[in-house]
Design a protein around this motif. Structure first.
Motif, PDB file in Angstrom:
ATOM      1  N   LEU A 115     -94.391   2.111  -0.457  1.00  0.00           N
ATOM      2  CA  LEU A 115     -93.870   2.827  -1.300  1.00  0.00           C
ATOM      3  C   LEU A 115     -92.988   3.729   0.675  1.00  0.00           C
ATOM      4  O   LEU A 115     -93.787   4.020   1.697  1.00  0.00           O
ATOM      5  N   ALA A 116     -91.471   4.085   0.845  1.00  0.00           N
ATOM      6  CA  ALA A 116     -90.657   4.593   2.256  1.00  0.00           C
ATOM      7  C   ALA A 116     -90.167   5.419   1.038  1.00  0.00           C
ATOM      8  O   ALA A 116     -89.255   5.079  -0.127  1.00  0.00           O
ATOM      9  N   VAL A 117     -90.036   6.138   2.230  1.00  0.00           N
ATOM     10  CA  VAL A 117     -88.603   7.189   1.942  1.00  0.00           C
ATOM     11  C   VAL A 117     -88.506   7.948   3.709  1.00  0.00           C
ATOM     12  O   VAL A 117     -89.159   7.936   3.931  1.00  0.00           O
ATOM     13  N   PRO A 118     -87.738   6.660   4.621  1.00  0.00           N
ATOM     14  CA  PRO A 118     -87.221   7.126   5.615  1.00  0.00           C
ATOM     15  C   PRO A 118     -86.367   8.429   5.383  1.00  0.00           C
ATOM     16  O   PRO A 118     -85.994   9.044   4.856  1.00  0.00           O
ATOM     17  N   ASP A 119     -85.867   8.492   6.731  1.00  0.00           N
ATOM     18  CA  ASP A 119     -85.945   9.727   7.333  1.00  0.00           C
ATOM     19  C   ASP A 119     -85.656  11.173   6.814  1.00  0.00           C
ATOM     20  O   ASP A 119     -84.834  11.858   7.407  1.00  0.00           O
ATOM     21  N   MET A 120     -86.654  11.361   6.379  1.00  0.00           N
ATOM     22  CA  MET A 120     -87.076  12.742   6.572  1.00  0.00           C
ATOM     23  C   MET A 120     -86.047  13.890   5.335  1.00  0.00           C
ATOM     24  O   MET A 120     -85.617  14.938   5.982  1.00  0.00           O
ATOM     25  N   PRO A 121     -85.428  13.166   4.375  1.00  0.00           N
ATOM     26  CA  PRO A 121     -84.486  13.830   3.520  1.00  0.00           C
ATOM     27  C   PRO A 121     -85.485  15.465   3.275  1.00  0.00           C
ATOM     28  O   PRO A 121     -86.255  16.037   3.185  1.00  0.00           O
ATOM     29  N   TYR A 122     -84.239  16.598   2.922  1.00  0.00           N
ATOM     30  CA  TYR A 122     -84.315  17.390   2.592  1.00  0.00           C
ATOM     31  C   TYR A 122     -84.519  17.948   0.570  1.00  0.00           C
ATOM     32  O   TYR A 122     -83.821  17.341   1.090  1.00  0.00           O
ATOM     33  N   GLY A 123     -85.806  18.599   0.939  1.00  0.00           N
ATOM     34  CA  GLY A 123     -85.845  18.293  -0.235  1.00  0.00           C
ATOM     35  C   GLY A 123     -87.598  18.030  -0.778  1.00  0.00           C
ATOM     36  O   GLY A 123     -87.521  17.989  -2.101  1.00  0.00           O
ATOM     37  N   SER A 124     -87.136  17.021   0.238  1.00  0.00           N
ATOM     38  CA  SER A 124     -88.593  15.855  -0.372  1.00  0.00           C
ATOM     39  C   SER A 124     -89.325  16.572  -0.010  1.00  0.00           C
ATOM     40  O   SER A 124     -89.786  17.636   0.499  1.00  0.00           O
ATOM     41  N   PRO A 125     -90.990  16.126  -0.438  1.00  0.00           N
ATOM     42  CA  PRO A 125     -91.818  17.253  -0.362  1.00  0.00           C
ATOM     43  C   PRO A 125     -92.799  16.916   0.733  1.00  0.00           C
ATOM     44  O   PRO A 125     -92.916  16.040   1.838  1.00  0.00           O
ATOM     45  N   GLY A 126     -92.663  18.408   1.169  1.00  0.00           N
ATOM     46  CA  GLY A 126     -93.200  19.265   2.986  1.00  0.00           C
ATOM     47  C   GLY A 126     -91.550  19.229   3.417  1.00  0.00           C
ATOM     48  O   GLY A 126     -91.952  19.540   4.246  1.00  0.00           O
ATOM     49  N   MET A 127     -90.273  18.722   2.858  1.00  0.00           N
ATOM     50  CA  MET A 127     -89.442  19.166   3.555  1.00  0.00           C
ATOM     51  C   MET A 127     -88.540  20.365   3.613  1.00  0.00           C
ATOM     52  O   MET A 127     -87.324  19.890   3.254  1.00  0.00           O
ATOM     53  N   PRO A 129     -86.970  23.741  -0.270  1.00  0.00           N
ATOM     54  CA  PRO A 129     -87.006  23.488  -1.261  1.00  0.00           C
ATOM     55  C   PRO A 129     -86.478  22.433  -1.953  1.00  0.00           C
ATOM     56  O   PRO A 129     -85.735  21.537  -1.790  1.00  0.00           O
ATOM     57  N   GLU A 130     -87.046  21.972  -3.446  1.00  0.00           N
ATOM     58  CA  GLU A 130     -87.137  20.945  -3.994  1.00  0.00           C
ATOM     59  C   GLU A 130     -85.359  21.336  -4.982  1.00  0.00           C
ATOM     60  O   GLU A 130     -84.790  20.413  -5.323  1.00  0.00           O
ATOM     61  N   ASP A 131     -85.562  22.791  -5.327  1.00  0.00           N
ATOM     62  CA  ASP A 131     -84.265  23.054  -5.851  1.00  0.00           C
ATOM     63  C   ASP A 131     -82.845  23.036  -5.285  1.00  0.00           C
ATOM     64  O   ASP A 131     -81.882  22.946  -5.667  1.00  0.00           O
ATOM     65  N   ARG A 132     -83.219  22.325  -3.887  1.00  0.00           N
ATOM     66  CA  ARG A 132     -82.076  22.440  -2.841  1.00  0.00           C
ATOM     67  C   ARG A 132     -81.761  20.930  -2.487  1.00  0.00           C
ATOM     68  O   ARG A 132     -81.601  20.927  -1.035  1.00  0.00           O
ATOM     69  N   ARG A 133     -82.464  20.374  -2.589  1.00  0.00           N
ATOM     70  CA  ARG A 133     -82.501  18.981  -2.240  1.00  0.00           C
ATOM     71  C   ARG A 133     -81.517  18.232  -1.975  1.00  0.00           C
ATOM     72  O   ARG A 133     -80.663  18.440  -3.377  1.00  0.00           O
ATOM     73  N   THR A 151     -87.046   4.804  -7.227  1.00  0.00           N
ATOM     74  CA  THR A 151     -87.270   6.130  -8.034  1.00  0.00           C
ATOM     75  C   THR A 151     -86.238   6.453  -7.018  1.00  0.00           C
ATOM     76  O   THR A 151     -86.235   6.302  -6.448  1.00  0.00           O
ATOM     77  N   SER A 152     -85.126   6.547  -7.623  1.00  0.00           N
ATOM     78  CA  SER A 152     -84.326   7.537  -7.108  1.00  0.00           C
ATOM     79  C   SER A 152     -83.929   9.608  -7.357  1.00  0.00           C
ATOM     80  O   SER A 152     -84.219   9.708  -8.984  1.00  0.00           O
ATOM     81  N   TYR A 153     -83.965   9.800  -6.541  1.00  0.00           N
ATOM     82  CA  TYR A 153     -84.245  11.345  -6.668  1.00  0.00           C
ATOM     83  C   TYR A 153     -82.768  12.138  -6.830  1.00  0.00           C
ATOM     84  O   TYR A 153     -81.990  12.130  -5.285  1.00  0.00           O
ATOM     85  N   ALA A 154     -81.875  12.658  -7.423  1.00  0.00           N
ATOM     86  CA  ALA A 154     -80.520  13.321  -7.263  1.00  0.00           C
ATOM     87  C   ALA A 154     -80.785  14.801  -6.603  1.00  0.00           C
ATOM     88  O   ALA A 154     -81.434  15.192  -6.926  1.00  0.00           O
ATOM     89  N   ALA A 155     -79.525  14.949  -6.041  1.00  0.00           N
ATOM     90  CA  ALA A 155     -79.385  16.400  -5.380  1.00  0.00           C
ATOM     91  C   ALA A 155     -79.760  17.363  -6.190  1.00  0.00           C
ATOM     92  O   ALA A 155     -79.663  17.233  -7.650  1.00  0.00           O
ATOM     93  N   ALA A 156     -80.058  18.262  -6.122  1.00  0.00           N
ATOM     94  CA  ALA A 156     -80.227  19.399  -6.968  1.00  0.00           C
ATOM     95  C   ALA A 156     -78.982  20.647  -6.925  1.00  0.00           C
ATOM     96  O   ALA A 156     -78.368  20.782  -6.006  1.00  0.00           O
TER      97      ALA A 156
END
Length: 156
Positions: A115-127, A129-133, A151-156
């Motif tokens: 699995l990969a999450v490229p580009d270090m998106p804001y609000g991903s784990p460690g990047m 707060p999730e509530d502002r991702r 998996t897709s994660y919508a903006a918070a």
């Protein structure tokens, strides 16, 4: 009849006490080994999140071309690369992949690099707060280098 029931109960309890440690070990997560830049705070934050979620994580510092070479040799396409790379039970985990997606990967066991999450998106784990991702996708990397959304994660 009550003697048979009591005996069955005792034998059943004895069997369970013997099997319980093996059942617990079978449900345990395999260890996750992470190669990361020693100066990266977000990598450390991701590792802390995984540990708090029950993962056993070891880390190894790696820099520049050595880390990139490791990613390429593992089959991670350049477009999928991020700041750190994990290895768990034969799968590569690139970037800030949420713990739930790693668990799903290990449960489903697809034929894939990982699995990969490229580009270090804001609000991903460690990047942050999730509530502002911001919206982001977790990609499944196939052995032929192709990717698909896992998996897709919508903006918070």
């Amino acid at each position: 009849m009550s003697h048979l029931t009591r005996r069955s109960l005792i034998l059943g309890a004895a069997s369970l006490s013997f099997a319980a440690p093996h059942l617990a070990a079978a449900g345990a997560m395999p260890p996750l080994h992470v190669l990361k830049d020693p100066n990266c705070g977000c990598c450390e934050a991701w590792v802390r999140i995984l540990r708090s979620d029950g993962f056993e994580v070891t880390t190894e510092n790696s820099l520049g071309t050595a880390l990139i070479r490791h990613k390429m040799e593992a089959g991670i396409p350049q477009a999928m690369m991020s700041c750190h790379t994990g290895d768990i039970d034969g799968y590569m985990i690139e970037g800030h992949v949420p713990p739930a997606d790693i668990r799903r990967l290990l449960s489903e066991r697809p034929q894939a690099v990982g699995l990969a999450v490229p580009d270090m998106p804001y609000g991903s784990p460690g990047m942050g707060p999730e509530d502002r991702r911001e919206a982001y996708d977790v990609f499944l990397i196939r052995h032929d280098g192709t990717t698909e959304v896992f998996t897709s994660y919508a903006a918070a």
